[in-house]
Design an enzyme around this catalytic site. Structure first.
Site, PDB file in Angstrom:
ATOM      1  N   CYS A   1       0.826  -1.203   0.000  1.00 14.02           N
ATOM      2  CA  CYS A   1       0.000   0.000   0.000  1.00 14.02           C
ATOM      3  C   CYS A   1       0.860   1.252   0.000  1.00 14.02           C
ATOM      4  O   CYS A   1       2.006   1.230   0.444  1.00 14.02           O
ATOM      5  CB  CYS A   1      -0.852   0.034   1.260  1.00 14.02           C
ATOM      6  SG  CYS A   1      -1.766  -1.473   1.563  1.00 14.02           S
TER       7      CYS A   1
ATOM      8  N   ARG B   1       4.792   0.455  -6.201  1.00 19.68           N
ATOM      9  CA  ARG B   1       4.870  -0.397  -5.013  1.00 19.68           C
ATOM     10  C   ARG B   1       3.953  -1.610  -5.137  1.00 19.68           C
ATOM     11  O   ARG B   1       4.051  -2.533  -4.336  1.00 19.68           O
ATOM     12  CB  ARG B   1       4.483   0.412  -3.773  1.00 19.68           C
ATOM     13  CG  ARG B   1       5.443   1.534  -3.464  1.00 19.68           C
ATOM     14  CD  ARG B   1       4.879   2.480  -2.430  1.00 19.68           C
ATOM     15  NE  ARG B   1       4.775   1.882  -1.120  1.00 19.68           N
ATOM     16  CZ  ARG B   1       5.673   2.040  -0.153  1.00 19.68           C
ATOM     17  NH1 ARG B   1       6.724   2.779  -0.352  1.00 19.68           N
ATOM     18  NH2 ARG B   1       5.510   1.468   1.013  1.00 19.68           N
TER      19      ARG B   1
ATOM     20  N   TRP C   1      -2.952  -2.813  -1.417  1.00 22.58           N
ATOM     21  CA  TRP C   1      -2.489  -4.155  -1.782  1.00 22.58           C
ATOM     22  C   TRP C   1      -3.151  -5.081  -0.762  1.00 22.58           C
ATOM     23  O   TRP C   1      -2.816  -5.048   0.418  1.00 22.58           O
ATOM     24  CB  TRP C   1      -0.971  -4.213  -1.681  1.00 22.58           C
ATOM     25  CG  TRP C   1      -0.343  -5.446  -2.240  1.00 22.58           C
ATOM     26  CD1 TRP C   1      -0.104  -5.733  -3.544  1.00 22.58           C
ATOM     27  CD2 TRP C   1       0.162  -6.560  -1.507  1.00 22.58           C
ATOM     28  NE1 TRP C   1       0.521  -6.943  -3.663  1.00 22.58           N
ATOM     29  CE2 TRP C   1       0.687  -7.474  -2.423  1.00 22.58           C
ATOM     30  CE3 TRP C   1       0.211  -6.875  -0.140  1.00 22.58           C
ATOM     31  CZ2 TRP C   1       1.258  -8.684  -2.039  1.00 22.58           C
ATOM     32  CZ3 TRP C   1       0.782  -8.075   0.238  1.00 22.58           C
ATOM     33  CH2 TRP C   1       1.296  -8.957  -0.706  1.00 22.58           C
TER      34      TRP C   1
ATOM     35  N   ASN D   1      -1.473   2.110   5.931  1.00 13.58           N
ATOM     36  CA  ASN D   1      -0.533   1.077   5.453  1.00 13.58           C
ATOM     37  C   ASN D   1      -0.185   0.214   6.642  1.00 13.58           C
ATOM     38  O   ASN D   1       0.087   0.759   7.713  1.00 13.58           O
ATOM     39  CB  ASN D   1       0.789   1.700   5.024  1.00 13.58           C
ATOM     40  CG  ASN D   1       0.728   2.275   3.650  1.00 13.58           C
ATOM     41  OD1 ASN D   1      -0.307   2.234   3.009  1.00 13.58           O
ATOM     42  ND2 ASN D   1       1.838   2.838   3.208  1.00 13.58           N
ATOM     43  N   GLY D   2      -0.067  -1.084   6.444  1.00 10.35           N
ATOM     44  CA  GLY D   2       0.352  -1.954   7.538  1.00 10.35           C
ATOM     45  C   GLY D   2      -0.729  -2.952   7.872  1.00 10.35           C
ATOM     46  O   GLY D   2      -1.660  -3.170   7.083  1.00 10.35           O
TER      47      GLY D   2
ATOM     48  N   GLU E   1      18.710 -16.273  -8.697  1.00  9.11           N
ATOM     49  CA  GLU E   1      18.210 -14.930  -8.992  1.00  9.11           C
ATOM     50  C   GLU E   1      17.593 -14.886 -10.403  1.00  9.11           C
ATOM     51  O   GLU E   1      16.544 -14.264 -10.608  1.00  9.11           O
ATOM     52  CB  GLU E   1      19.360 -13.920  -8.843  1.00  9.11           C
ATOM     53  CG  GLU E   1      19.039 -12.496  -9.197  1.00  9.11           C
ATOM     54  CD  GLU E   1      17.893 -11.877  -8.413  1.00  9.11           C
ATOM     55  OE1 GLU E   1      17.417 -12.477  -7.427  1.00  9.11           O
ATOM     56  OE2 GLU E   1      17.444 -10.795  -8.806  1.00  9.11           O
TER      57      GLU E   1
ATOM     58  N   LYS F   1      13.707 -13.875 -11.162  1.00 13.99           N
ATOM     59  CA  LYS F   1      13.337 -12.794 -12.091  1.00 13.99           C
ATOM     60  C   LYS F   1      12.344 -13.316 -13.122  1.00 13.99           C
ATOM     61  O   LYS F   1      11.341 -12.691 -13.397  1.00 13.99           O
ATOM     62  CB  LYS F   1      14.563 -12.218 -12.828  1.00 13.99           C
ATOM     63  CG  LYS F   1      15.502 -11.374 -12.042  1.00 13.99           C
ATOM     64  CD  LYS F   1      14.999  -9.991 -11.712  1.00 13.99           C
ATOM     65  CE  LYS F   1      14.346  -9.966 -10.364  1.00 13.99           C
ATOM     66  NZ  LYS F   1      15.177  -9.720  -9.229  1.00 13.99           N
TER      67      LYS F   1
ATOM     68  N   GLU G   1       8.850 -14.090 -11.529  1.00 15.34           N
ATOM     69  CA  GLU G   1       8.026 -12.994 -11.011  1.00 15.34           C
ATOM     70  C   GLU G   1       7.477 -12.080 -12.098  1.00 15.34           C
ATOM     71  O   GLU G   1       6.389 -11.537 -11.939  1.00 15.34           O
ATOM     72  CB  GLU G   1       8.740 -12.204  -9.914  1.00 15.34           C
ATOM     73  CG  GLU G   1       9.894 -11.363 -10.338  1.00 15.34           C
ATOM     74  CD  GLU G   1      10.569 -10.654  -9.173  1.00 15.34           C
ATOM     75  OE1 GLU G   1       9.880 -10.211  -8.251  1.00 15.34           O
ATOM     76  OE2 GLU G   1      11.805 -10.539  -9.198  1.00 15.34           O
TER      77      GLU G   1
ATOM     78  N   HIS H   1      20.537 -35.826  -8.705  1.00 12.59           N
ATOM     79  CA  HIS H   1      19.910 -36.273  -7.460  1.00 12.59           C
ATOM     80  C   HIS H   1      18.403 -36.038  -7.480  1.00 12.59           C
ATOM     81  O   HIS H   1      17.761 -36.090  -6.430  1.00 12.59           O
ATOM     82  CB  HIS H   1      20.564 -35.572  -6.261  1.00 12.59           C
ATOM     83  CG  HIS H   1      22.030 -35.865  -6.165  1.00 12.59           C
ATOM     84  ND1 HIS H   1      22.513 -37.108  -5.817  1.00 12.59           N
ATOM     85  CD2 HIS H   1      23.121 -35.103  -6.427  1.00 12.59           C
ATOM     86  CE1 HIS H   1      23.844 -37.082  -5.851  1.00 12.59           C
ATOM     87  NE2 HIS H   1      24.230 -35.881  -6.225  1.00 12.59           N
TER      88      HIS H   1
ATOM     89  N   LYS I   1       6.320  -3.727  -4.160  1.00 16.08           N
ATOM     90  CA  LYS I   1       7.726  -3.327  -4.148  1.00 16.08           C
ATOM     91  C   LYS I   1       8.319  -3.443  -2.741  1.00 16.08           C
ATOM     92  O   LYS I   1       9.262  -4.172  -2.527  1.00 16.08           O
ATOM     93  CB  LYS I   1       7.854  -1.895  -4.682  1.00 16.08           C
ATOM     94  CG  LYS I   1       9.298  -1.407  -4.777  1.00 16.08           C
ATOM     95  CD  LYS I   1      10.087  -2.220  -5.788  1.00 16.08           C
ATOM     96  CE  LYS I   1      11.551  -1.856  -5.828  1.00 16.08           C
ATOM     97  NZ  LYS I   1      12.356  -2.878  -6.511  1.00 16.08           N
TER      98      LYS I   1
HETATM   99  C1  F6R Z   1      12.502  -9.619  -6.336  1.00 15.32           C
HETATM  100  C2  F6R Z   1      12.415  -8.652  -5.265  1.00 15.32           C
HETATM  101  C3  F6R Z   1      12.124  -9.133  -3.893  1.00 15.32           C
HETATM  102  C4  F6R Z   1      12.873  -8.294  -2.859  1.00 15.32           C
HETATM  103  C5  F6R Z   1      12.445  -8.699  -1.440  1.00 15.32           C
HETATM  104  C6  F6R Z   1      13.234  -7.967  -0.379  1.00 15.32           C
HETATM  105  O1  F6R Z   1      12.828  -9.019  -7.548  1.00 15.32           O
HETATM  106  O2  F6R Z   1      12.550  -7.465  -5.481  1.00 15.32           O
HETATM  107  O3  F6R Z   1      12.397 -10.478  -3.760  1.00 15.32           O
HETATM  108  O4  F6R Z   1      14.236  -8.490  -3.032  1.00 15.32           O
HETATM  109  O5  F6R Z   1      11.075  -8.415  -1.276  1.00 15.32           O
HETATM  110  O6  F6R Z   1      13.090  -6.589  -0.499  1.00 15.32           O
HETATM  111  P1  F6R Z   1      14.154  -5.592   0.119  1.00 15.32           P
HETATM  112  O7  F6R Z   1      15.443  -5.794  -0.588  1.00 15.32           O
HETATM  113  O8  F6R Z   1      13.570  -4.232  -0.102  1.00 15.32           O
HETATM  114  O9  F6R Z   1      14.255  -5.922   1.576  1.00 15.32           O
END
Ligand code: F6R
Length: 608
Positions: free
Chosen positions: A2, A27, A72, A97-98, A481, A485, A488, A504, A603
């Site tokens: 949010c 976000r 959100w 928010n929260g 990673e 990517k 997601e 395995h 985000k």
């Molecule tokens: C993936 C991504 C998330 C963040 C995770 C931690 O692309 O962005 O997996 O890495 O939510 O977020 P931060 O780094 O802000 O603590």
């Protein structure tokens, strides 16, 4: 997650709220809304679509005080009735928010007291609670403070009342919130980017702060109710840095910003002949002298950066390193070593699980803490003894890119500092590492030049439903990673394995429909990796290999080679990340997904 924004001014603030919401879109959200006071009444608009739709339906609304929200969903499905602002009896409106953890008990009590609920959210209890105190004679500030004492959980809230057009209240505990100061107008927001069109003069609020805002003045009270002065700062984030420019998506822009972001992050060492502990804070030298191991705590992409660092820290600095997923660590009964340095890694610095993990570590007796973070003044930075700020600049795309590579740069610097303090880095080798670091922005740019080839390659992925990523050693976390990517933003199911683990179990998945993407640096594990790739080819798997110059892996039927530059030694994981980011981006383009705002994701994950 949010986002909230609020404004009190002498002009119509609806366009300010809407632009603020647009800037918080990155976000992640599923609905949006705003409310203003006009002619003694609350006028509210909400929509389940994009902020653009909210703008359309709000065209005729005007007001000089108002609050707004992108939601959100946590409690209750995404719908108009669950969208914020929530109101109590047309008198009080709240954005939040929260998460309020004890909302069910409060709700039951309020229902018994005659309040009717119009949504399934936890937030609505805040509106009714404030209302109950307000109509019993408290001021808007007093009613808000009284309500907050009853809440358990995390919040950043904004509050207005229909009969009080000259006062805006905001407060925070556990969720980010800052104030913006204008001339004859004041604002609040969960993220500075929302306020940049109107002001860059900001005050970051502390946990427990409650603010009364008028047009000409504001007053901040701390958790104990005392009036306090918080430092006024001028945000260095430029309005342009959060604009898309000529790029199609923020993710593409941020991938391309990596040479600059890495160079900026290296600023503290690029003009220096040696690396000193002071780059991690004034107390770093004393702290590093007292530690005997490292504990890294992080989530998602940041966790992957931690996994790479473990290889560096153990091999180069000879210091034992553990990396834990923050959401697991916070609930695990672990054996604490007070001589460990706890390193929290985070782009946002506000991730709820990482914050909780840091608090948990401290409660277990850890005293040495370091935050590596991209957002100054964020919660994790404030809560850690030492800090290193990555200089990636605002990251808007939900999928983290430049924050990850700059975290790796910071972690490599940490490795070198510790190696030096532990007598494992000769002056000569230090100079070699410094040379490689200075060359890194240019090397990154060279990898970005592969973009047209990767865009072409991506066409072959659009019809795939699954993908397997392989790496070995330092590059296994890069495979993780790459898989994260891809899944997601393109919604293709992807898994990553250390290549030696294939036989395995996961080899059973390999057939002609399973693309296998391999990171192939020209390092000591190359021959082992080649054997693993033969195992895949023998089962009909289609191989896509990102191979350094000199690996001699041949392009043939079923084996597609992306030629990387020469091997970059310890810094190779940073370079090998970039083509995987580009691959995910172009596959997502092929599939037509919402690249910067992938479904169900946010985000900054500021709730548990
Ligand atoms: C993936 C991504 C998330 C963040 C995770 C931690 O692309 O962005 O997996 O890495 O939510 O977020 P931060 O780094 O802000 O603590």
């Amino acid at each position: 997650m949010c986002g909230i924004v609020g404004a009190i001014a002498q002009r119509n603030i609806v366009p300010i709220l809407l632009e603020g919401l647009q800037r918080l879109e990155y976000r992640g959200y599923d609905s949006a809304g705003l409310v203003v006071v006009s002619e003694g009444q609350l006028t509210r608009m909400r929509s389940t679509g994009r902020v653009a739709e909210l703008s359309n339906i709000s065209a005729d609304i005007q007001g000089t005080i108002g609050i707004a929200h992108t939601r959100w969903a946590t409690h209750g499905v995404p719908s108009e009735r669950n969208a914020h602002p929530h109101m109590s009896r047309d008198l009080i409106a709240v954005v939040h928010n929260g998460i309020i953890e004890n909302y069910e008990a409060i709700r039951t009590r309020l229902v018994a007291g005659g309040y009717e609920f119009a949504s399934d959210t936890d937030t609505e209890v805040i509106a009714h609670l404030i209302h109950s105190h307000y109509v019993n004679g408290k001021t808007l500030l007093g009613a808000t403070q009284a309500a907050l004492t009853e809440l358990v959980g995390a919040y950043a809230i904004g509050v207005i009342a229909s009969d009080n057009p000259d006062q805006l209240i905001c407060a925070r505990r556990g969720s980010p919130l800052l104030m913006g100061i204008g001339i004859g107008e004041n604002f609040f927001a969960s993220d500075v980017s929302a306020l940049l069109p109107v002001t860059n003069k900001v005050v970051y609020l502390e946990d427990g702060d409650v603010v009364e805002m008028g047009r000409q003045s504001y007053r901040i009270r701390d958790a104990a109710g005392e009036i306090v002065a918080r430092p006024v700062q001028f945000s260095e984030i430029s309005n342009e840095s959060v604009q898309l420019g000529n790029y199609r998506h923020y993710m593409q822009k941020e991938i391309h910003e990596q040479p600059r972001a890495i160079a900026d992050t290296l600023e503290s060492v690029s003009n220096s002949h040696s690396i000193v502990p002071g780059i991690f804070g004034a107390e770093a030298a004393a702290c590093f002298a007292d530690i005997d191991s490292i504990l890294i705590l992080a989530c998602g992409t940041s966790y992957h950066a931690g996994l790479v660092a473990r290889y560096w820290l153990e091999e180069i600095a000879g210091i034992q390193c553990t990396v834990e997923i923050a959401s697991e660590y916070r609930y695990r009964t672990s054996v604490a070593n007070p001589r460990a340095l706890v390193v929290v890694l985070s782009q946002s610095g506000e991730t709820a699980d990482t914050q909780a993990a840091l608090s948990h570590a401290k409660s277990l007796g850890h005293v040495h803490t370091l935050a590596i973070c991209n957002v100054p003044e964020s919660a994790l930075v404030r809560q850690s003894k030492l800090r290193f700020l990555t200089r990636a600049g605002p990251e808007i795309g939900v999928a983290s890119t430049k924050a990850f590579t700059t975290q790796l740069v910071a972690l490599f610097l940490l490795t070198l500092v510790l190696a030096k303090l532990r007598g494992r880095l000769t002056a000569e080798v230090e100079q070699l590492h410094l040379h490689s670091l200075r060359h890194l922005p240019a090397a990154t740019q060279k990898v970005l030049d592969l973009e047209p080839q990767i865009a072409k390659l991506a066409e072959q992925f659009a019809c795939k439903r699954h993908a397997l990523f392989l790496g070995r050693g330092l590059h296994y976390p890069i495979a993780l990673e790459g898989a994260l990517k891809l899944k997601e933003i393109s919604y293709i199911h992807a898994e990553a394995y250390p290549a030696g683990e294939l036989k395995h179990g996961p080899l059973a998945l390999v057939d002609k429909d399973m693309p296998v993407i391999s990171v192939a640096p020209n390092d000591m594990l190359l021959e082992k990796l080649k054997s693993n790739l033969h195992e895949v080819r023998a089962r009909g798997g289609e191989l896509y290999v990102f191979a350094d110059a000199g690996t001699h892996i041949r392009e043939e039927e079923g084996v597609h080679i992306m030629q990387m530059p020469e091997h970059a030694g310890f810094l190779s994981p940073i370079l090998h990340t970039i083509p995987l980011q580009l691959l995910a981006y172009y596959v997502a383009l092929q599939k037509g997904t919402d690249v910067d705002k992938p479904r169900n994701l946010a985000k900054s994950v500021t709730v548990e």
